[in-house]
Scaffold this active site. Structure first.
Site, PDB file in Angstrom:
ATOM      1  N   ILE A 194       0.939  -1.071  -0.022  1.00  0.00           N
ATOM      2  CA  ILE A 194      -0.084   0.010  -0.117  1.00  0.00           C
ATOM      3  C   ILE A 194       0.774   1.089  -0.041  1.00  0.00           C
ATOM      4  O   ILE A 194       1.961   1.112   0.536  1.00  0.00           O
ATOM      5  CB  ILE A 194      -0.960   0.026   1.169  1.00  0.00           C
ATOM      6  CG1 ILE A 194      -1.872  -1.206   1.483  1.00  0.00           C
ATOM      7  CG2 ILE A 194      -1.702   1.426   1.202  1.00  0.00           C
ATOM      8  CD1 ILE A 194      -2.625  -1.125   2.526  1.00  0.00           C
ATOM      9  N   ASP A 195       0.664   2.266  -0.610  1.00  0.00           N
ATOM     10  CA  ASP A 195       1.257   3.460  -0.594  1.00  0.00           C
ATOM     11  C   ASP A 195       1.624   4.120   0.752  1.00  0.00           C
ATOM     12  O   ASP A 195       0.738   3.673   1.399  1.00  0.00           O
ATOM     13  CB  ASP A 195       0.519   4.630  -1.486  1.00  0.00           C
ATOM     14  CG  ASP A 195       0.532   4.280  -3.059  1.00  0.00           C
ATOM     15  OD1 ASP A 195       1.122   3.385  -3.376  1.00  0.00           O
ATOM     16  OD2 ASP A 195      -0.276   4.841  -3.668  1.00  0.00           O
ATOM     17  N   GLU A 196       2.566   4.674   0.753  1.00  0.00           N
ATOM     18  CA  GLU A 196       2.945   5.010   2.328  1.00  0.00           C
ATOM     19  C   GLU A 196       2.075   6.127   2.595  1.00  0.00           C
ATOM     20  O   GLU A 196       1.686   6.085   3.960  1.00  0.00           O
ATOM     21  CB  GLU A 196       4.265   5.753   2.013  1.00  0.00           C
ATOM     22  CG  GLU A 196       4.926   6.677   3.313  1.00  0.00           C
ATOM     23  CD  GLU A 196       6.231   7.159   3.291  1.00  0.00           C
ATOM     24  OE1 GLU A 196       6.484   8.048   4.145  1.00  0.00           O
ATOM     25  OE2 GLU A 196       6.675   7.255   1.979  1.00  0.00           O
ATOM     26  N   ALA A 197       1.346   6.872   1.959  1.00  0.00           N
ATOM     27  CA  ALA A 197       0.224   7.768   2.384  1.00  0.00           C
ATOM     28  C   ALA A 197      -1.098   7.212   2.635  1.00  0.00           C
ATOM     29  O   ALA A 197      -1.824   7.977   3.215  1.00  0.00           O
ATOM     30  CB  ALA A 197       0.092   9.144   1.517  1.00  0.00           C
ATOM     31  N   THR A 198      -1.158   5.759   2.026  1.00  0.00           N
ATOM     32  CA  THR A 198      -2.592   5.233   2.237  1.00  0.00           C
ATOM     33  C   THR A 198      -2.500   4.377   3.523  1.00  0.00           C
ATOM     34  O   THR A 198      -1.576   3.790   3.756  1.00  0.00           O
ATOM     35  CB  THR A 198      -2.775   4.469   0.952  1.00  0.00           C
ATOM     36  OG1 THR A 198      -2.618   5.473  -0.040  1.00  0.00           O
ATOM     37  CG2 THR A 198      -4.233   4.010   0.920  1.00  0.00           C
TER      38      THR A 198
END
Length: 300
Positions: A139-143
């Protein structure tokens, strides 16, 4: 390469309503990779009620299946251990760990010796059980949201095949800009994604060199200048949801890359639900991560 010492035998008792099929048919039904099947056969390491059974012979309801894996070809990542536990556990079994990843932490290291990522934390958590961490997806860092991790190499090939054959489903919730309420109630975005030529940290819609990317969404509710979307991925490209929604003029709130003028404190994208089948069974499972507090002001 992971050898038998890293695995306990896998024992499964077939349900009373199981439909008889060949040993080979059973392993294919479970999505056991062909290479693993090869070693089970030549090493005679699949036992039915304690005895080796040839692949063309049937198994029946109530049979106990024992799989002794002498070797499994799975890449092992020896993560540095981080005793921090920023994640919460959503589900855990002997084979799997499913966690709720917080926003703002990378899923995995990008270079040897890197620490401070979620997988470093999970590696420490599982080391207390004598287990290793095997990454299945990211999962993306910001998600934030649901992330599945293998605890034993004998399930990784099966989970990867569930992903590639679309038998594992991930659904996200996203809050997007929709000031004119012009966003269609549901749609499919089918636009290839490639690396942004002006910034290799970003992605963009690229009809020439991009890779196929398909995203489905439906509007759950609208409030003010925003819409709440349920988003399903058919493919898993880097930043796929973020790029696709921005490309149709409805970027996600708090996205520093694809909605840079927005001042929302965090990216409002959350992996809410994961659906998959428990390895070596027919049991479907749905795991849901609670919606973070940051989403509440936008929900009807």
């Amino acid at each position: 390469m992971v050898y038998a010492d890293d695995n306990l035998p896998k024992k499964v008792t077939l349900e009373t309503d199981f439909s008889p099929m060949s040993v080979r048919g059973l392993l294919n039904h479970w999505l056991v990779p062909q290479k693993m099947q090869h070693f089970l056969r030549i090493n005679r390491e699949i036992l039915v009620n304690g005895q080796y059974r040839a692949f063309n012979r049937n198994v029946e309801p109530g049979d106990e299946i024992t799989l002794n894996f002498s070797e499994v070809s799975v890449k092992v990542q020896n993560y540095e251990l981080d005793a921090t536990q920023s994640f919460s556990v959503l589900f855990e079994s002997d084979d799997l760990l499913i966690v709720n990843k917080p926003a703002g932490i990378k899923t995995h290291p990008n270079r040897p010796g890197e620490n401070g990522t979620l997988m470093n934390q999970v590696a420490f958590y599982l080391a207390q059980q004598g287990k290793k961490a095997y990454m299945v997806h990211r999962i993306d860092e910001a998600t934030s949201g649901v992330l599945l991790i293998g605890k034993t190499p004998i399930v990784i090939g099966i989970l990867n095949r569930q992903l590639s054959q679309k038998k594992m489903a991930r659904q996200y919730i996203a809050i997007v800009n929709d000031p004119e309420h012009e966003l269609a109630e549901h749609a499919t975005i089918n636009s290839p994604i490639g690396i942004d030529p002006e910034n290799d940290r970003q992605r963009c819609v690229d009809y020439i060199n991009g890779l196929s990317a398909i995203t489905h969404y439906r509007v759950l509710s609208r409030k003010g200048a925003t819409a709440v979307l349920a988003v399903d991925l058919e493919t898993g490209r880097t930043h796929q949801i973020r790029v696709h929604l921005a490309s149709i003029g409805h970027p996600i709130l708090g996205d520093p890359l694809y909605n840079p003028t927005d001042t929302t404190p965090r990216l409002l994208l959350h992996g809410q639900t994961l659906r998959y089948t428990e390895p070596y069974t027919d049991q479907p499972r749905t795991v849901t991560a609670p919606v973070p507090d940051a989403f509440e002001p936008y929900l009807s």
